[in-house]
Design a protein around this motif. Sequence first.
Motif, PDB file in Angstrom:
ATOM      1  N   PHE A   1      -5.879   5.157 -30.774  1.00 43.37           N
ATOM      2  CA  PHE A   1      -5.118   5.884 -31.666  1.00 43.37           C
ATOM      3  C   PHE A   1      -5.643   5.871 -33.132  1.00 43.37           C
ATOM      4  CE2 PHE A   1      -1.566   6.178 -28.794  1.00 43.37           C
ATOM      5  CZ  PHE A   1      -1.504   7.515 -28.579  1.00 43.37           C
ATOM      6  N   THR A   2      -5.754   4.447 -33.660  1.00 45.27           N
ATOM      7  CA  THR A   2      -6.204   4.249 -34.998  1.00 45.27           C
ATOM      8  C   THR A   2      -7.707   5.045 -35.476  1.00 45.27           C
ATOM      9  OG1 THR A   2      -4.859   2.298 -35.360  1.00 45.27           O
ATOM     10  CG2 THR A   2      -6.711   2.330 -36.849  1.00 45.27           C
ATOM     11  N   ALA A   3      -8.402   4.568 -34.264  1.00 44.56           N
ATOM     12  CA  ALA A   3      -9.946   4.976 -34.515  1.00 44.56           C
ATOM     13  C   ALA A   3     -10.012   6.550 -34.433  1.00 44.56           C
ATOM     14  CB  ALA A   3     -10.706   4.605 -33.199  1.00 44.56           C
TER      15      ALA A   3
ATOM     16  N   ASP B   1     -21.086   7.351 -24.981  1.00 41.58           N
ATOM     17  CA  ASP B   1     -21.958   6.562 -25.867  1.00 41.58           C
ATOM     18  C   ASP B   1     -20.833   6.059 -27.172  1.00 41.58           C
ATOM     19  OD1 ASP B   1     -24.240   6.483 -24.326  1.00 41.58           O
ATOM     20  OD2 ASP B   1     -24.946   8.189 -25.621  1.00 41.58           O
ATOM     21  N   ASP B   2     -20.192   6.836 -27.687  1.00 44.34           N
ATOM     22  CA  ASP B   2     -19.417   6.731 -28.904  1.00 44.34           C
ATOM     23  C   ASP B   2     -18.078   5.711 -28.236  1.00 44.34           C
ATOM     24  OD1 ASP B   2     -20.693   7.855 -30.548  1.00 44.34           O
ATOM     25  OD2 ASP B   2     -19.334  10.045 -30.384  1.00 44.34           O
ATOM     26  N   ILE B   3     -17.816   5.995 -27.000  1.00 40.92           N
ATOM     27  CA  ILE B   3     -16.647   5.173 -26.433  1.00 40.92           C
ATOM     28  C   ILE B   3     -17.187   3.617 -26.228  1.00 40.92           C
ATOM     29  CG2 ILE B   3     -15.023   4.691 -24.615  1.00 40.92           C
ATOM     30  CD1 ILE B   3     -14.731   8.052 -24.432  1.00 40.92           C
ATOM     31  N   ARG B   4     -18.384   3.628 -25.723  1.00 44.60           N
ATOM     32  CA  ARG B   4     -19.011   2.392 -25.558  1.00 44.60           C
ATOM     33  C   ARG B   4     -19.055   1.681 -26.767  1.00 44.60           C
ATOM     34  NH1 ARG B   4     -23.903   1.083 -21.467  1.00 44.60           N
ATOM     35  NH2 ARG B   4     -24.535  -1.223 -22.169  1.00 44.60           N
ATOM     36  N   ASP B   5     -19.656   2.321 -27.816  1.00 46.33           N
ATOM     37  CA  ASP B   5     -19.606   1.377 -29.021  1.00 46.33           C
ATOM     38  C   ASP B   5     -18.372   0.956 -29.196  1.00 46.33           C
ATOM     39  OD1 ASP B   5     -22.282   2.016 -28.994  1.00 46.33           O
ATOM     40  OD2 ASP B   5     -22.135   3.677 -30.343  1.00 46.33           O
ATOM     41  N   PHE B   6     -17.443   1.877 -29.362  1.00 47.12           N
ATOM     42  CA  PHE B   6     -15.744   1.182 -29.769  1.00 47.12           C
ATOM     43  C   PHE B   6     -15.436   0.114 -28.700  1.00 47.12           C
ATOM     44  CE2 PHE B   6     -11.569   1.437 -28.505  1.00 47.12           C
ATOM     45  CZ  PHE B   6     -10.685   1.290 -29.618  1.00 47.12           C
TER      46      PHE B   6
ATOM     47  N   GLN C   1      -8.438  -0.803 -16.107  1.00 44.23           N
ATOM     48  CA  GLN C   1      -9.218  -1.514 -15.041  1.00 44.23           C
ATOM     49  C   GLN C   1      -9.945  -2.782 -15.337  1.00 44.23           C
ATOM     50  OE1 GLN C   1     -11.401   0.885 -12.161  1.00 44.23           O
ATOM     51  NE2 GLN C   1     -13.091  -0.292 -12.349  1.00 44.23           N
ATOM     52  N   LEU C   2     -10.405  -2.734 -16.669  1.00 46.18           N
ATOM     53  CA  LEU C   2     -10.748  -3.934 -17.028  1.00 46.18           C
ATOM     54  C   LEU C   2     -10.010  -5.039 -17.708  1.00 46.18           C
ATOM     55  CD1 LEU C   2     -13.994  -2.154 -19.152  1.00 46.18           C
ATOM     56  CD2 LEU C   2     -13.986  -3.639 -17.008  1.00 46.18           C
ATOM     57  N   GLY C   3      -8.662  -4.687 -17.667  1.00 44.69           N
ATOM     58  CA  GLY C   3      -7.517  -5.559 -18.223  1.00 44.69           C
ATOM     59  C   GLY C   3      -7.456  -5.671 -19.611  1.00 44.69           C
ATOM     60  N   VAL C   4      -8.051  -4.646 -20.534  1.00 43.38           N
ATOM     61  CA  VAL C   4      -8.271  -4.718 -22.130  1.00 43.38           C
ATOM     62  C   VAL C   4      -7.187  -3.703 -22.768  1.00 43.38           C
ATOM     63  CG1 VAL C   4     -10.090  -5.897 -22.164  1.00 43.38           C
ATOM     64  CG2 VAL C   4     -10.039  -3.369 -22.051  1.00 43.38           C
ATOM     65  N   LEU C   5      -6.353  -2.847 -21.929  1.00 44.86           N
ATOM     66  CA  LEU C   5      -5.704  -1.643 -22.354  1.00 44.86           C
ATOM     67  C   LEU C   5      -4.603  -2.305 -23.303  1.00 44.86           C
ATOM     68  CD1 LEU C   5      -5.005   1.191 -22.220  1.00 44.86           C
ATOM     69  CD2 LEU C   5      -3.280   0.727 -20.289  1.00 44.86           C
ATOM     70  N   ASP C   6      -3.682  -3.013 -23.195  1.00 43.40           N
ATOM     71  CA  ASP C   6      -2.877  -3.568 -24.194  1.00 43.40           C
ATOM     72  C   ASP C   6      -3.733  -3.933 -25.486  1.00 43.40           C
ATOM     73  OD1 ASP C   6      -1.076  -3.377 -22.513  1.00 43.40           O
ATOM     74  OD2 ASP C   6      -0.810  -5.170 -22.010  1.00 43.40           O
ATOM     75  N   LYS C   7      -5.011  -4.536 -25.666  1.00 42.62           N
ATOM     76  CA  LYS C   7      -5.752  -4.895 -26.508  1.00 42.62           C
ATOM     77  C   LYS C   7      -6.170  -3.541 -27.298  1.00 42.62           C
ATOM     78  CE  LYS C   7      -9.909  -7.480 -27.944  1.00 42.62           C
ATOM     79  NZ  LYS C   7     -10.942  -8.134 -27.216  1.00 42.62           N
ATOM     80  N   VAL C   8      -6.383  -2.764 -26.712  1.00 40.68           N
ATOM     81  CA  VAL C   8      -7.183  -1.580 -27.322  1.00 40.68           C
ATOM     82  C   VAL C   8      -6.445  -0.269 -27.617  1.00 40.68           C
ATOM     83  CG1 VAL C   8      -9.389  -2.300 -26.577  1.00 40.68           C
ATOM     84  CG2 VAL C   8      -8.239  -0.459 -25.452  1.00 40.68           C
ATOM     85  N   HIS C   9      -5.214  -0.134 -26.889  1.00 37.49           N
ATOM     86  CA  HIS C   9      -4.541   1.060 -26.798  1.00 37.49           C
ATOM     87  C   HIS C   9      -4.230   1.711 -28.092  1.00 37.49           C
ATOM     88  CE1 HIS C   9      -1.896   4.160 -25.328  1.00 37.49           C
ATOM     89  NE2 HIS C   9      -0.875   3.744 -26.308  1.00 37.49           N
ATOM     90  N   GLU C  10      -3.476   0.774 -28.973  1.00 39.20           N
ATOM     91  CA  GLU C  10      -3.140   1.155 -30.510  1.00 39.20           C
ATOM     92  C   GLU C  10      -4.425   1.625 -31.092  1.00 39.20           C
ATOM     93  OE1 GLU C  10      -0.162  -1.123 -32.200  1.00 39.20           O
ATOM     94  OE2 GLU C  10       0.986  -0.798 -30.295  1.00 39.20           O
ATOM     95  N   ASP C  11      -5.531   0.797 -31.105  1.00 40.44           N
ATOM     96  CA  ASP C  11      -6.726   0.842 -31.803  1.00 40.44           C
ATOM     97  C   ASP C  11      -7.500   2.444 -31.427  1.00 40.44           C
ATOM     98  OD1 ASP C  11      -6.265  -1.478 -32.823  1.00 40.44           O
ATOM     99  OD2 ASP C  11      -7.472  -2.790 -31.851  1.00 40.44           O
TER     100      ASP C  11
END
Length: 215
Positions: free
Chosen positions: A118-120, A132-137, A106-116
């Motif tokens: 998994f990595t996290a 809270d943890d997701i917000r920090d991420f 929805q925020l338009g950042v899925l392509d940017k964070v999707h693989e990250d």
Amino acid sequence: MTRRIAAFIALTLTLFAGVAAAQSLITRYVAGDHYQVIDNPVAQPEDGKIQVVEFFLYSCPHCYHLEPELKDWRKTLGDDVEFSRVPVLFGAGGQVYARLYYAAEQLGVLDKVHEDIFTAIHEQGRRLLSEDDIRDFMEDHGVDGDRFAEAFDSDAVSDKVRAAGETMRAFRVTATPSLGVAGQYYLSGRSAGSNEKMFDVADYLIAQQRAANAD
């Protein structure tokens, strides 16, 4: 004369071998064994494209390890194929991860964070199970925390999570990663023989659907 007969026999055998190989290729994947035909087909895009859906879970190690190969395979799909993902709702944190996925979309950042994501989870030990943890991420990735929290708790994301559940039930999803093809077929690594072989089976089903569309 003998040479001509020998040549004719050799040519005939070669042709038979080619036909046999082609028939083997056509029939190598069998409904009920390598994939399942779902009872009630899911509606497909109105533009006539063949829909391929990946069912995944961020905490699933198999999904994480398959992601690079999935990324490469997607590049081979034709323009008549539409690829999408559905985050499954079962397993540890399924609901939370689904909300994370759709909020990022929805925020338009899925392509940017999707693989990250998994990595996290799988390399950095960040389970991302609390808001809270997701917000920090997300803030670490340049997303405004308030905007993310609003999207995460929004009715629009809730609607998409419910739709994900309906799609899962329609395909009778039992495992991750797994694939739905053309709104009619469901396959997993177990049915295909391995997670990597899912792509071969999916390619076969896409070709079958493409031929049916051409009739």
